[in-house]
Each structure stands twice: as C-alpha cells, then as structure tokens.
Design a protein around this motif. Structure first.
Motif, PDB file in Angstrom:
ATOM      1  N   GLU A 238       1.030  -1.109   0.059  1.00 56.04           N
ATOM      2  CA  GLU A 238       0.003   0.001   0.012  1.00 56.04           C
ATOM      3  C   GLU A 238       0.783   1.124  -0.020  1.00 56.04           C
ATOM      4  OE1 GLU A 238      -1.876  -3.196   2.707  1.00 56.04           O
ATOM      5  OE2 GLU A 238       0.104  -2.105   2.490  1.00 56.04           O
ATOM      6  N   ILE A 239       2.135   1.265  -0.350  1.00 58.25           N
ATOM      7  CA  ILE A 239       3.142   2.453  -0.479  1.00 58.25           C
ATOM      8  C   ILE A 239       2.410   3.605  -1.174  1.00 58.25           C
ATOM      9  CG2 ILE A 239       5.157   3.249  -0.804  1.00 58.25           C
ATOM     10  CD1 ILE A 239       6.332   0.578  -0.249  1.00 58.25           C
ATOM     11  N   GLU A 240       2.049   3.085  -2.326  1.00 61.94           N
ATOM     12  CA  GLU A 240       1.602   4.188  -3.237  1.00 61.94           C
ATOM     13  C   GLU A 240       0.332   4.943  -2.566  1.00 61.94           C
ATOM     14  OE1 GLU A 240      -0.057   4.305  -7.769  1.00 61.94           O
ATOM     15  OE2 GLU A 240       2.083   4.093  -7.561  1.00 61.94           O
ATOM     16  N   GLU A 241      -0.692   4.229  -2.389  1.00 60.37           N
ATOM     17  CA  GLU A 241      -1.873   4.379  -1.725  1.00 60.37           C
ATOM     18  C   GLU A 241      -1.787   5.233  -0.650  1.00 60.37           C
ATOM     19  OE1 GLU A 241      -5.967   2.390  -0.005  1.00 60.37           O
ATOM     20  OE2 GLU A 241      -4.077   1.545   0.023  1.00 60.37           O
ATOM     21  N   THR A 242      -0.886   4.820   0.291  1.00 58.13           N
ATOM     22  CA  THR A 242      -0.680   5.762   1.599  1.00 58.13           C
ATOM     23  C   THR A 242       0.033   7.118   1.150  1.00 58.13           C
ATOM     24  OG1 THR A 242      -0.160   3.698   2.801  1.00 58.13           O
ATOM     25  CG2 THR A 242       0.567   5.610   3.612  1.00 58.13           C
ATOM     26  N   TYR A 243       1.012   7.061   0.275  1.00 57.29           N
ATOM     27  CA  TYR A 243       1.534   8.482  -0.052  1.00 57.29           C
ATOM     28  C   TYR A 243       0.561   9.683  -1.058  1.00 57.29           C
ATOM     29  CZ  TYR A 243       5.261   7.194   2.990  1.00 57.29           C
ATOM     30  OH  TYR A 243       6.172   6.958   4.047  1.00 57.29           O
TER      31      TYR A 243
END
Length: 360
Positions: A238-243
C-alpha cells in the motif's frame, strides 16, 4: 515557496553532524550554516523536540530556552547572508538506545517491535560514544501520542522564537512518524492502527495540523521517504496508496513544501519516477527531492516539472560554496567521511571555497 522568496532552486539537506555535546547550537554551528547560506533553502540537521525524541548523542535540540537561544545565533548568521532556513523537527521513536534516554528508560514508538539490524549513536558498554544496537521500545499509549503531538507544536513555536523561517517535520528515514505510517511496524489496534489507511496516517496528519495551528501553514513542511528501508522499514503493497493519500491531505493544508528523501544512495529501493509524477499531480505545492542528487539529475527533474527544488546533502559538507560550484561547473571536493560526526572545526568549518582554495 508559500511566501518565501528563495535565491535559487538548491536546498541544503539536513545532515547530522554531532558537534554539540551539551545539546545546544553554538558559534561553530552558526559559522557552519553561515558558510552554506548560498543555498536557496537550508534545512538544519534533525533537532529533537523533547528528551525522549533523542537517539543520537551531541545533537542540538529545540525544547529548552538555552537551545532556542543557541539556534538564534544560527538563524541570525544565515539571515545576515540573505539565506532562508527551516528547522527539521525530529523524534527518532524506536531508533534509540537507553543511554540516549533520561534515566535509561525504554525508547517510545508506535510499537513494541525492536528495529532489527539497526543502530543508534549512544554510549557503548565502556561508557564511550559509539554505535550501539537500538533498545527494545515501548508502544506509546494513546494519551502519550497526544503529548508527542503537543511536543511537535511546542518545538515549532520555539523554532519561530529562535528566528527560523519555518519547520520541517521529519517524517522520513524510519523515525517516529514513519513508524506509524508503515503497517509492517504499526501493529496498534486503536485510532492510530496500522491496518487501515486512515489509522496509520492519523499521527502524521495530527502532528502537521498541530504545527499549522501553532505557526501557520506557510511555515510548515514535512520530509517523507516512500519506498525507503532504513531502520527496518519493510516494503508493503500500500505504499503508493498511502503516500498519494498523504499528498491529498497535505495539499488541502497548503503547507510550504514536501521534501522527499530518495534512499537509493543508502541502499534502499529508489522512488519510482512514475510515483513522483503521480504525487506531483496530487500535491499542489513546492516539491523538494534529495538523495544522491547531481547537477544533471537536478536539472532534468526540474526541467521535466517533477520537482521545484533539488536538495544536496553530502556535497555541502566539503563544498560550502556548492551553489557557485554548480553554477560555474567548478569541481567538487569529496569530504573526509572520517570527520562527518563529532569533533570540532576540522571537517566541519575548515573546508575552503573554490576561490579561497585557488588563492591558497
């Protein structure tokens, strides 16, 4: 940059130098930053917001009146040279050792998980300063989380009292804010829980909001390191979603800037170029990028509209006149890494400018 007019698109990135045994910025600190005030923006070394925020010896803090007075020498020096300077507000969380904590208590974090294969700079077994394995942390209670957020706000007020133009919350490189953001580290089950997007970003958003309320959005910024792996920050789907969610939240708040740290130079995964473009599309504000920066890379990223400001770290150590060297394509000096941490003027304020070296 949200009301700050910078002389160029080069920033001096924050770098720990460990030159302040009493935790107070001094005349040598002021000289160091004065020498580098040609940067359009200076971001100071991480400055702890409280005693429990500390994980490295000999770092100047920003939580006592004496520390505020010490930093005032620095801001006055930089402003005399026409520079702009932000204080980086730092809480290391679990990246600490009991010798860094008052009374030898456990460091605090979002979690009780220890940071594997990670070291702080504390007192070794024989009482001398050195690299030490981090200690087992203790998870903050929900009431204590509120106390840390209040510490960020107070440190921001102290920074403005010290003459800083603004502050940058350190939300990168595996320190406390990222310990809440990363679901592999954040195993909480309360309002700051790591298994929901809103829960894991709540601490960051509340800390930013508290600082904004304290000093205003135009003087508030944050550093982030998506895809970084320092201090046991594992990669998660979920890195992209989080940032990108963070981009939306920060854009609403109209803060001064977001400062990305690309950790490829530290052996971690690079920030994908595609992600940078996606974040840029979602964040309506100034974007700074650091990490293995070169003149060529800076010019390309700025020309492509991916970033506004290129931040250089280590090149500023041995090249106090880095802006002029880049402008004139003069050669860069390689710093002596043995002198990066601790000590006095040697390896700190004794690197000459290009013009001074020619005369010598």
């Amino acid at each position: 940059m949200r009301g700050h007019t910078l002389s160029n698109r080069i920033a001096m990135a924050p770098m720990t130098r460990s030159r302040n045994p009493d935790g107070i910025a001094n005349d040598l600190t002021a000289q160091y930053y004065r020498q580098r005030a040609g940067a359009g923006l200076i971001v100071t070394e991480g400055t702890p917001i409280s005693p429990s925020a500390e994980g490295f010896l000999f770092i100047p803090g920003i939580y006592t009146s004496q520390q505020v007075a010490g930093w005032r020498r620095v801001t006055e020096a930089v402003h005399e040279e026409g520079g702009t300077i932000f204080a980086q507000l730092w809480h290391v969380g679990r990246v600490s050792h009991v010798s860094n904590q008052r009374g030898g208590i456990a460091p605090v974090s979002s979690t009780a998980q220890i940071a594997r294969n990670s070291q702080a700079w504390g007192l070794t077994a024989d009482g001398t300063p050195g690299a030490v394995d981090v200690s087992q942390p203790r998870a903050l209670s929900i009431e204590e989380v509120g106390g840390v957020i209040a510490d960020f706000a107070k440190a921001a007020r102290n920074s403005i009292d010290a003459g800083f133009d603004g502050v940058e919350l350190h939300g990168a490189n595996g320190y406390l804010i990222e310990q809440f953001l990363n679901p592999l580290v954040n195993d909480r089950t309360d309002a700051y829980r790591g298994d929901t997007l809103e829960g894991r970003v709540r601490f960051l958003v509340e800390a930013v909001d508290a600082v904004i309320e304290s000093i205003g959005p135009e003087r508030t910024a944050i550093r982030l390191s998506p895809y970084g792996g320092l201090f046991d920050m594992g990669q998660y789907p979920e890195i992209e979603e989080t940032y990108l969610h963070i981009a939306d939240e920060l854009s609403k708040r109209n803060i001064a800037y977001v400062h990305f740290m690309d950790q490829r130079s530290r052996g971690s995964s690079p920030i994908p170029a595609g992600f940078l473009a996606k974040f840029r599309a979602r964040f309506r504000g100034t974007l700074v990028l650091a990490g293995g920066m070169t003149r060529e890379l800076a010019e390309r990223y700025i020309a492509e509209g991916l970033i506004d400001i290129a931040a250089f770290g280590e090149p500023f150590i041995a090249n106090p006149d880095l802006v002029e060297r880049l402008r004139n394509d003069w050669p860069l000096v390689t710093p002596d890494r043995e002198l990066s941490y601790g000590g006095g003027a040697r390896g700190y304020t004794d690197y000459p400018t290009y013009e001074d070296a020619k005369v010598a």
